[in-house]
Design a protein around this motif. Sequence first.
Motif, mmCIF file in Angstrom:
data_model
loop_
_atom_site.group_PDB
_atom_site.id
_atom_site.type_symbol
_atom_site.label_atom_id
_atom_site.label_comp_id
_atom_site.label_asym_id
_atom_site.label_seq_id
_atom_site.Cartn_x
_atom_site.Cartn_y
_atom_site.Cartn_z
ATOM 1 N N SER A 207 -28.258 -12.466 -40.129
ATOM 2 C CA SER A 207 -28.993 -13.250 -39.100
ATOM 3 C C SER A 207 -28.129 -14.555 -38.991
ATOM 4 O O SER A 207 -27.692 -15.163 -40.027
ATOM 5 N N TYR A 208 -27.622 -14.522 -37.631
ATOM 6 C CA TYR A 208 -26.554 -15.497 -37.272
ATOM 7 C C TYR A 208 -27.448 -16.800 -36.604
ATOM 8 O O TYR A 208 -28.046 -16.585 -35.626
ATOM 9 N N ASN A 209 -27.245 -17.986 -37.131
ATOM 10 C CA ASN A 209 -27.705 -19.152 -36.568
ATOM 11 C C ASN A 209 -26.616 -19.705 -35.812
ATOM 12 O O ASN A 209 -25.542 -20.441 -36.274
ATOM 13 N N GLU A 210 -26.637 -19.727 -34.599
ATOM 14 C CA GLU A 210 -25.423 -20.302 -33.348
ATOM 15 C C GLU A 210 -25.299 -21.825 -33.701
ATOM 16 O O GLU A 210 -24.477 -22.279 -33.906
ATOM 17 N N THR B 14 -25.911 -23.804 -36.312
ATOM 18 C CA THR B 14 -25.106 -24.165 -37.645
ATOM 19 C C THR B 14 -23.815 -23.353 -38.047
ATOM 20 O O THR B 14 -22.979 -23.584 -38.712
ATOM 21 N N ASP B 15 -23.648 -22.470 -37.018
ATOM 22 C CA ASP B 15 -22.589 -21.516 -37.155
ATOM 23 C C ASP B 15 -22.330 -20.772 -38.514
ATOM 24 O O ASP B 15 -21.408 -20.736 -39.107
ATOM 25 N N GLY C 280 -16.571 -7.961 -31.225
ATOM 26 C CA GLY C 280 -15.792 -9.043 -30.527
ATOM 27 C C GLY C 280 -16.057 -10.498 -31.019
ATOM 28 O O GLY C 280 -15.943 -11.589 -30.423
ATOM 29 N N PHE C 281 -16.687 -10.674 -32.420
ATOM 30 C CA PHE C 281 -17.042 -11.940 -32.885
ATOM 31 C C PHE C 281 -16.489 -11.829 -34.595
ATOM 32 O O PHE C 281 -16.340 -10.847 -35.045
ATOM 33 N N ALA C 282 -16.692 -13.148 -35.144
ATOM 34 C CA ALA C 282 -16.177 -13.068 -36.332
ATOM 35 C C ALA C 282 -17.549 -12.518 -37.231
ATOM 36 O O ALA C 282 -18.600 -13.011 -37.032
ATOM 37 N N LEU C 283 -17.104 -11.908 -38.419
ATOM 38 C CA LEU C 283 -18.386 -11.262 -39.236
ATOM 39 C C LEU C 283 -18.568 -12.001 -40.337
ATOM 40 O O LEU C 283 -17.754 -12.882 -40.841
ATOM 41 N N PRO C 284 -20.090 -11.817 -40.864
ATOM 42 C CA PRO C 284 -20.307 -12.495 -42.096
ATOM 43 C C PRO C 284 -19.181 -12.006 -43.139
ATOM 44 O O PRO C 284 -18.661 -10.781 -43.202
ATOM 45 N N VAL D 4 -36.270 -14.691 -47.607
ATOM 46 C CA VAL D 4 -35.602 -13.573 -47.882
ATOM 47 C C VAL D 4 -34.100 -13.688 -47.630
ATOM 48 O O VAL D 4 -33.418 -12.669 -48.154
ATOM 49 N N MET D 5 -33.619 -14.723 -47.002
ATOM 50 C CA MET D 5 -32.254 -14.637 -46.566
ATOM 51 C C MET D 5 -31.369 -15.799 -47.528
ATOM 52 O O MET D 5 -32.380 -16.849 -47.713
ATOM 53 N N SER D 6 -30.254 -15.726 -47.675
ATOM 54 C CA SER D 6 -29.564 -16.931 -47.915
ATOM 55 C C SER D 6 -28.173 -16.798 -47.331
ATOM 56 O O SER D 6 -27.704 -15.965 -46.903
ATOM 57 N N ASP D 7 -27.707 -18.198 -47.135
ATOM 58 C CA ASP D 7 -26.452 -18.691 -46.469
ATOM 59 C C ASP D 7 -25.099 -17.743 -46.943
ATOM 60 O O ASP D 7 -25.203 -17.593 -48.162
ATOM 61 N N VAL D 8 -24.490 -17.396 -46.091
ATOM 62 C CA VAL D 8 -23.082 -16.801 -46.606
ATOM 63 C C VAL D 8 -22.166 -17.224 -45.544
ATOM 64 O O VAL D 8 -22.413 -17.655 -44.554
#
Length: 696
Positions: free
Chosen positions: A370-373, A375-376, A396-400, A692-696
């Motif tokens: 999940s991408y948070n625009e 906070t990038d 066309g975008f940077a991946l996790p 259920v998610m953690s930042d990466v």
Amino acid sequence: MQYYTESLTSYKRLKTRPVRIGDLWIGGHHPIRVQTMTTTDTMDTLATVEQTIRCIEAGAELVRITAPSKKEAENLKAIRDELHRRGYNTPLVADIHFTPNAAEIAARIVEKVRVNPGNYVDKKKFETIDYTDAEYATEIDRIRERFTPLVRICKEHGTAMRIGTNHGSLSDRIMSRYGDTPMGMVESAMEFLRIARAEDYHQVVLSMKSSNPQVMVQAYRLLIRQMQEEFGECYPLHLGVTEAGDGEEGRIKSAIGIGTLLEDGIGDTIRVSLTEDPELEIPVCKDLVKRYTVQEPPPAPPEGRGEASLPLGKGLGDGSGGLTYDPYSYKRRASFAVTHIGGHNVPVVIADLSKLAAIAPADLRHVGYSYNEATDKWAIADTAADFIFTGHLPIGFALPGTLRVIQYPATWEQTIEQHAIEAEDVLEKYFPIFDDAGFASAMAKSATLNFVMLDAHNDGELSPHLEAIANDPSVVLCVSSTNKNAVQSVRRLVVDLDLKGVRNPVVLITDSNWQTADEHLVHFGVEAGALLLDGIGDGICLGMSAASYAVFDQYNTLSGRRYTTGADSAERFLNHTAFSILQATRTRISKTEYISCPSCGRTLFDLQETTAKIRAVTNHLKGVKIAIMGCIVNGPGEMADADFGYVGSGPGKITLYQGREVVKRNVPSEVAVEELINLLKEAGAWVEPAGVMSDV
């Protein structure tokens, strides 16, 4: 090595001795029968009759009803007579635990009785006893004395019997000698079967049920081998994964356990045990059974007699000399590691995004990112795919940071060229996938990781390009088959690779051509799960045909209801299913596991409602196994290897377990879920559900 089926490379039904249940025949050349079990109070005659009729009209060919005591056994007559009065003659099965007197009453009324050898004579106290051979023989004599009257009643009345072993209710005597093992399950049933045969009684069906598909499959295979060695024939087999749970997890776990055996021609009747209304089990049974060709049965043999089954195959039938693994115990296939695939790494999940029109950051949410625009930042779920396959589609975008991409060679080369400045980073995130010929002739390859597709053909011939592929330290093999019985084809290919000393990791590629969610779950569970149970598979990638993908949303239901995980896309559905299959085969644990019985007339609380309530507050506890059992019959024994147990002990009362130890007795049901959470906290198994998610 003596194997458990006539053919390990193609589908061939195991021939078993036919058994008559009323007017219904099971085994031999007869179709695989489907059945279920009522959940009503057996003393409520009309409720049980009405539910039985719903099951019959859904397609049940046998219906089982619990008879925990003499009064319920006696009331089976009223239930049977009312069904007959309404024109329903489907055979009934009395389910017996602990009470021989109830079995002897029921055997005079209904067409079949089920007894559990773990608690029919023995009482389970979780004691370890060191028996001498003489003392053990004395115990067998005691069982013979108590069990023989039932055998004689069944023989006199033409009543069939299921000797149904459950992994979690093995007697202390069996546990003391054989341990908590598949072989212990087999011997538990064989003791009773030998007594029946000594009385010249052969109307017997057997089952080896467990909530763990791995244990279940091994037990059935061992039982077949044992019957062949002792008797030269096999009795019909009733297949089921006990306490499978509900929703997609229950369907997947059942498909893996039951389907693995059906795929090898094993099984004469099946029951899918879901914590749902019993009539909802039947469509899942039908989805399993319809995968296998059923021939018209020959004329029925004289009652009590049937053809002996043929000798089992002793090898793969292709000159290979047999399997390269032991099918009676689990051991993962040996492979070397390519980056983090193979070796001792958990199996990876590859998500197929190639059917999207284009790939945007929002699309990765379907596969756990999940991408948070604002906070990038990316967040990752416990069930996030390790790789995505994009085919010809660019990114066309940077991946996790943890995600990797698989592309067709031409697209991969373009990706590398377009990002030449950051090539080192791109080379660590993007990898090509070739067919076998393409890899052999390719000029451009990844220095670290290349995926190579191999198809398991009907002819069994290995790729002519194998020499260029075999044991290349950068190659992961992606194995698939379009054959009708893909499990046997892939198994044969992997065995032949092993015989040639090829130790590259193997990813299982499985596509579905079905339509409904139930059908997809059964297909994936069988074709991927069966191989994982045999130790084959360092990764999994599930996909759909173009036709199935196009109608996915239209058929996105489970037995008439929406898919419970909110799968708003095929990609989310496939990703969730892949992780569920790995969880059910115990090859990668990524979430909480629930061992939930399917409810019956013994259940002391609303099992479906309670299961949903417990799931809602504990589904973030990764790797914890929680058993939810309706009564003491399905209590400390049946929950087998659960970490914690929530067991009905009386009307409105719950007993909580840690492992097999009672921690709190007679907890009021109104506060029992809260007390379960307290127990989890005291045991150090609780974490707060921060998300259920953690930042990466």
